[in-house]
Enzyme design. Sequence first.
Site, PDB file in Angstrom:
ATOM      1  CB  VAL A  84      15.024-156.490  54.163  1.00  0.00           C
ATOM      2  CG1 VAL A  84      16.117-155.774  54.957  1.00  0.00           C
ATOM      3  CG2 VAL A  84      13.782-155.612  54.058  1.00  0.00           C
ATOM      4  CE  LYS A  85      22.303-158.870  48.474  1.00  0.00           C
ATOM      5  NZ  LYS A  85      22.812-158.364  47.175  1.00  0.00           N
TER       6      LYS A  85
END
Length: 216
Positions: A84-85
């Site tokens: 997850v960025k």
Amino acid sequence: MFFLDSSNPAEIQELFAWGVLAGVTTNPLILSRDAGCVDLEQRIREVLAASAGPVSVELTRETEAEMLEEARAYHAWAPERICVKVPFSEIGLKVTHALAQRGVLTNVTCVMSFNQAYLAALAGGAYVSIFSGRIRDMGYGAAPVIAQTRARLDRERLPAEIIVGSIRHLMDVNEALDAGAHVVTVPPAILRKMLHNPKTEETIREFNAAWEKRAK
């Protein structure tokens, strides 16, 4: 190592066949350009199928609750591989910390300074993405930021790894690696440029021509 900065499944599959890539990064700009109105989950599943290693998918919501909900959805698509960025901000640090406590791999992105990188690592980011080209846009080089971050991570034995992105030139890759980046995420065009050297091509032609002219 190298990650590929792309969301084009056909291109990803082609370049992963070289055996030099260890993951993929995407962002909303890349997805808008490559995928247009294609369903995000569908496109990311195609990227997962075409690649190996972590695949970064960036959050686009703005409140902490919305970002955590969005992160849960992305992570569920492939818990072993989705990273997850999280865009760097005060809220981003909270989200990064909450996700890290749940064992979710995170990539803290849009980092432009050592201070930001250090905070992201302390919050529990698995990766800290330093944007080389955009730092240069501000009038100074990225190498000192990368080197200072790497030295601090090593000294304090923090587990975060440095990803250097916003790669615009071939020398950006070399600079990032020399400065201590763990990962450079490269656009396909830059990766292809790494293949070529005129002396290599001249030498191969010379060898092949000599073989063809050999006494038979």
